[in-house]
Design a protein around this motif. Structure first.
Motif, PDB file in Angstrom:
ATOM      1  N   ASP A   7       0.850  -1.194   0.000  1.00 53.21           N
ATOM      2  CA  ASP A   7       0.000   0.000   0.000  1.00 53.21           C
ATOM      3  C   ASP A   7       0.881   1.238   0.000  1.00 53.21           C
ATOM      4  OD1 ASP A   7      -1.954  -1.887   0.329  1.00 53.21           O
ATOM      5  OD2 ASP A   7      -2.609  -1.193   2.303  1.00 53.21           O
ATOM      6  N   GLY A   8       0.324   2.350  -0.447  1.00 55.15           N
ATOM      7  CA  GLY A   8       1.092   3.589  -0.441  1.00 55.15           C
ATOM      8  C   GLY A   8       0.181   4.799  -0.462  1.00 55.15           C
ATOM      9  N   TYR A   9       0.713   5.921  -0.021  1.00 50.89           N
ATOM     10  CA  TYR A   9      -0.023   7.180  -0.089  1.00 50.89           C
ATOM     11  C   TYR A   9       0.341   7.856  -1.401  1.00 50.89           C
ATOM     12  CZ  TYR A   9       4.408   8.994   1.751  1.00 50.89           C
ATOM     13  OH  TYR A   9       5.734   9.291   1.933  1.00 50.89           O
ATOM     14  N   GLY A  10      -0.412   8.874  -1.769  1.00 49.69           N
ATOM     15  CA  GLY A  10      -0.291   9.487  -3.080  1.00 49.69           C
ATOM     16  C   GLY A  10       1.119   9.787  -3.530  1.00 49.69           C
ATOM     17  N   TYR A  11       1.839  10.607  -2.771  1.00 48.56           N
ATOM     18  CA  TYR A  11       3.166  10.991  -3.239  1.00 48.56           C
ATOM     19  C   TYR A  11       4.121   9.801  -3.247  1.00 48.56           C
ATOM     20  CZ  TYR A  11       7.435  13.328  -4.259  1.00 48.56           C
ATOM     21  OH  TYR A  11       8.611  13.680  -4.870  1.00 48.56           O
ATOM     22  N   ASP A  12       3.942   8.856  -2.331  1.00 46.52           N
ATOM     23  CA  ASP A  12       4.776   7.648  -2.319  1.00 46.52           C
ATOM     24  C   ASP A  12       4.572   6.855  -3.609  1.00 46.52           C
ATOM     25  OD1 ASP A  12       6.394   5.477  -1.141  1.00 46.52           O
ATOM     26  OD2 ASP A  12       4.474   4.423  -0.958  1.00 46.52           O
ATOM     27  N   ILE A  13       3.343   6.783  -4.079  1.00 45.19           N
ATOM     28  CA  ILE A  13       3.050   6.069  -5.325  1.00 45.19           C
ATOM     29  C   ILE A  13       3.678   6.797  -6.506  1.00 45.19           C
ATOM     30  CG2 ILE A  13       1.169   5.383  -6.880  1.00 45.19           C
ATOM     31  CD1 ILE A  13      -0.495   4.891  -4.265  1.00 45.19           C
ATOM     32  N   VAL A  14       3.587   8.125  -6.511  1.00 42.30           N
ATOM     33  CA  VAL A  14       4.241   8.920  -7.560  1.00 42.30           C
ATOM     34  C   VAL A  14       5.736   8.643  -7.553  1.00 42.30           C
ATOM     35  CG1 VAL A  14       4.841  11.267  -8.304  1.00 42.30           C
ATOM     36  CG2 VAL A  14       2.512  10.752  -7.558  1.00 42.30           C
ATOM     37  N   ARG A  15       6.351   8.653  -6.378  1.00 38.40           N
ATOM     38  CA  ARG A  15       7.794   8.411  -6.256  1.00 38.40           C
ATOM     39  C   ARG A  15       8.169   7.023  -6.766  1.00 38.40           C
ATOM     40  NH1 ARG A  15      10.465   5.450  -3.243  1.00 38.40           N
ATOM     41  NH2 ARG A  15       8.759   5.094  -1.796  1.00 38.40           N
ATOM     42  N   GLY A  64     -13.707   0.650  -7.442  1.00 43.17           N
ATOM     43  CA  GLY A  64     -13.585  -0.494  -6.548  1.00 43.17           C
ATOM     44  C   GLY A  64     -12.281  -1.257  -6.688  1.00 43.17           C
ATOM     45  N   ALA A  65     -11.354  -0.746  -7.496  1.00 41.44           N
ATOM     46  CA  ALA A  65     -10.069  -1.427  -7.695  1.00 41.44           C
ATOM     47  C   ALA A  65      -9.089  -1.144  -6.560  1.00 41.44           C
ATOM     48  CB  ALA A  65      -9.454  -1.006  -9.026  1.00 41.44           C
ATOM     49  N   LEU A  66      -9.320  -0.051  -5.846  1.00 43.01           N
ATOM     50  CA  LEU A  66      -8.466   0.318  -4.714  1.00 43.01           C
ATOM     51  C   LEU A  66      -9.325   0.559  -3.484  1.00 43.01           C
ATOM     52  CD1 LEU A  66      -6.029   2.949  -6.316  1.00 43.01           C
ATOM     53  CD2 LEU A  66      -5.564   0.528  -5.851  1.00 43.01           C
ATOM     54  N   THR A  67      -8.736   0.330  -2.346  1.00 40.42           N
ATOM     55  CA  THR A  67      -9.327   0.698  -1.075  1.00 40.42           C
ATOM     56  C   THR A  67      -8.479   1.832  -0.515  1.00 40.42           C
ATOM     57  OG1 THR A  67     -10.047  -0.151   1.070  1.00 40.42           O
ATOM     58  CG2 THR A  67      -7.957  -0.971   0.256  1.00 40.42           C
ATOM     59  N   SER A  68      -9.018   2.562   0.434  1.00 39.04           N
ATOM     60  CA  SER A  68      -8.210   3.622   1.041  1.00 39.04           C
ATOM     61  C   SER A  68      -8.465   3.690   2.533  1.00 39.04           C
ATOM     62  CB  SER A  68      -8.498   4.975   0.392  1.00 39.04           C
ATOM     63  OG  SER A  68      -9.767   5.434   0.764  1.00 39.04           O
ATOM     64  N   TYR A  69      -7.465   4.194   3.239  1.00 38.12           N
ATOM     65  CA  TYR A  69      -7.572   4.401   4.675  1.00 38.12           C
ATOM     66  C   TYR A  69      -6.619   5.514   5.057  1.00 38.12           C
ATOM     67  CZ  TYR A  69      -3.480   1.299   4.520  1.00 38.12           C
ATOM     68  OH  TYR A  69      -2.275   0.725   4.218  1.00 38.12           O
ATOM     69  N   VAL A  70      -6.915   6.173   6.166  1.00 38.25           N
ATOM     70  CA  VAL A  70      -6.112   7.315   6.603  1.00 38.25           C
ATOM     71  C   VAL A  70      -5.220   6.883   7.753  1.00 38.25           C
ATOM     72  CG1 VAL A  70      -6.210   9.627   7.611  1.00 38.25           C
ATOM     73  CG2 VAL A  70      -7.867   8.954   5.860  1.00 38.25           C
ATOM     74  N   VAL A  71      -3.963   7.293   7.666  1.00 39.20           N
ATOM     75  CA  VAL A  71      -2.997   7.023   8.724  1.00 39.20           C
ATOM     76  C   VAL A  71      -2.596   8.354   9.334  1.00 39.20           C
ATOM     77  CG1 VAL A  71      -0.699   6.111   9.254  1.00 39.20           C
ATOM     78  CG2 VAL A  71      -2.151   4.942   7.586  1.00 39.20           C
ATOM     79  N   PRO A  72      -2.831   8.530  10.648  1.00 36.32           N
ATOM     80  CA  PRO A  72      -2.446   9.783  11.298  1.00 36.32           C
ATOM     81  C   PRO A  72      -0.930   9.981  11.258  1.00 36.32           C
ATOM     82  CG  PRO A  72      -3.891   8.476  12.711  1.00 36.32           C
ATOM     83  CD  PRO A  72      -3.499   7.612  11.552  1.00 36.32           C
ATOM     84  N   SER A  73      -0.528  11.223  11.207  1.00 35.25           N
ATOM     85  CA  SER A  73       0.887  11.564  11.184  1.00 35.25           C
ATOM     86  C   SER A  73       1.165  12.578  12.285  1.00 35.25           C
ATOM     87  CB  SER A  73       1.259  12.159   9.822  1.00 35.25           C
ATOM     88  OG  SER A  73       2.590  12.611   9.839  1.00 35.25           O
ATOM     89  N   GLU A  74       2.232  12.358  13.033  1.00 34.20           N
ATOM     90  CA  GLU A  74       2.601  13.297  14.093  1.00 34.20           C
ATOM     91  C   GLU A  74       3.305  14.523  13.527  1.00 34.20           C
ATOM     92  OE1 GLU A  74       4.723  11.368  17.227  1.00 34.20           O
ATOM     93  OE2 GLU A  74       3.183   9.836  17.491  1.00 34.20           O
ATOM     94  N   GLY A 115       2.894  16.573  10.409  1.00 31.37           N
ATOM     95  CA  GLY A 115       2.254  16.956   9.166  1.00 31.37           C
ATOM     96  C   GLY A 115       0.856  16.384   9.056  1.00 31.37           C
ATOM     97  N   PRO A 116       0.260  16.562   7.894  1.00 35.22           N
ATOM     98  CA  PRO A 116      -1.118  16.095   7.711  1.00 35.22           C
ATOM     99  C   PRO A 116      -1.201  14.567   7.672  1.00 35.22           C
ATOM    100  CG  PRO A 116      -0.224  16.921   5.654  1.00 35.22           C
ATOM    101  CD  PRO A 116       0.800  17.209   6.710  1.00 35.22           C
ATOM    102  N   HIS A 117      -2.404  14.067   7.963  1.00 41.56           N
ATOM    103  CA  HIS A 117      -2.636  12.628   7.858  1.00 41.56           C
ATOM    104  C   HIS A 117      -2.453  12.209   6.403  1.00 41.56           C
ATOM    105  CE1 HIS A 117      -3.922  13.036  11.868  1.00 41.56           C
ATOM    106  NE2 HIS A 117      -5.222  13.210  11.683  1.00 41.56           N
ATOM    107  N   ARG A 118      -2.100  10.953   6.211  1.00 40.98           N
ATOM    108  CA  ARG A 118      -1.877  10.453   4.849  1.00 40.98           C
ATOM    109  C   ARG A 118      -2.956   9.440   4.480  1.00 40.98           C
ATOM    110  NH1 ARG A 118       4.630   9.824   5.213  1.00 40.98           N
ATOM    111  NH2 ARG A 118       5.087  11.992   4.718  1.00 40.98           N
ATOM    112  N   LYS A 119      -3.460   9.585   3.266  1.00 34.81           N
ATOM    113  CA  LYS A 119      -4.447   8.651   2.742  1.00 34.81           C
ATOM    114  C   LYS A 119      -3.700   7.574   1.968  1.00 34.81           C
ATOM    115  CE  LYS A 119      -8.882   8.691   0.374  1.00 34.81           C
ATOM    116  NZ  LYS A 119      -9.836   9.557  -0.330  1.00 34.81           N
ATOM    117  N   TYR A 120      -3.767   6.356   2.464  1.00 31.52           N
ATOM    118  CA  TYR A 120      -3.106   5.225   1.831  1.00 31.52           C
ATOM    119  C   TYR A 120      -4.082   4.492   0.921  1.00 31.52           C
ATOM    120  CZ  TYR A 120       1.210   5.369   4.523  1.00 31.52           C
ATOM    121  OH  TYR A 120       2.417   5.727   5.033  1.00 31.52           O
TER     122      TYR A 120
END
Length: 116
Positions: free
Chosen positions: A23-31, A57-67, A69-74
């Motif tokens: 799984d990855g968050y947006g910018y991680d996937i871009v990277r 429905g090809a992807l699921t998403s969930y939010v991971v809190p970050s200490e 910066g902003p929370h990340r949507k994975y």
């Protein structure tokens, strides 16, 4: 060759392939896409693709809190996404094989047959 048009046709496939293993968050996937060789992929294109794949429905998403910066949507791949990835991978291999044959031309196949 300008890869922009080619990339538009295969970005879904590339994104699904990248999140297949982890799984990855947006910018991680871009990277990861850029590290994988798609240096010209645009942030906005990837984020749009993530939203579209999620809506389908090809992807699921969930939010991971970050200490820090902003929370990340994975994003992670779903069974629907895995099926789509398998179909598109097979389509890609068939298409690229056809195109390779066209690019090599009949002379290349004749030359290969003569040297075998």
């Amino acid at each position: 060759m300008d890869q922009t048009q080619l990339l538009k046709g295969v970005l879904d496939l590339a994104v699904l392939a990248v999140v297949r293993g982890e799984d990855g968050y947006g910018y991680d996937i871009v990277r990861r896409l850029r590290d994988g060789g798609l240096a010209d992929v645009g942030d906005a294109s990837v984020y749009g693709t993530l939203r579209r794949l999620y809506a389908a429905g090809a992807l699921t998403s969930y939010v991971v809190p970050s200490e820090s910066g902003p929370h990340r949507k994975y994003y992670g791949i779903t069974p629907i996404g895995r099926d789509q990835l398998a179909r598109q991978r097979d389509d890609w291999h068939a298409f690229s094989s056809i195109l390779d044959g066209l690019l090599d031309g009949p002379a290349a196949h004749t030359a290969q047959g003569a040297s075998a």
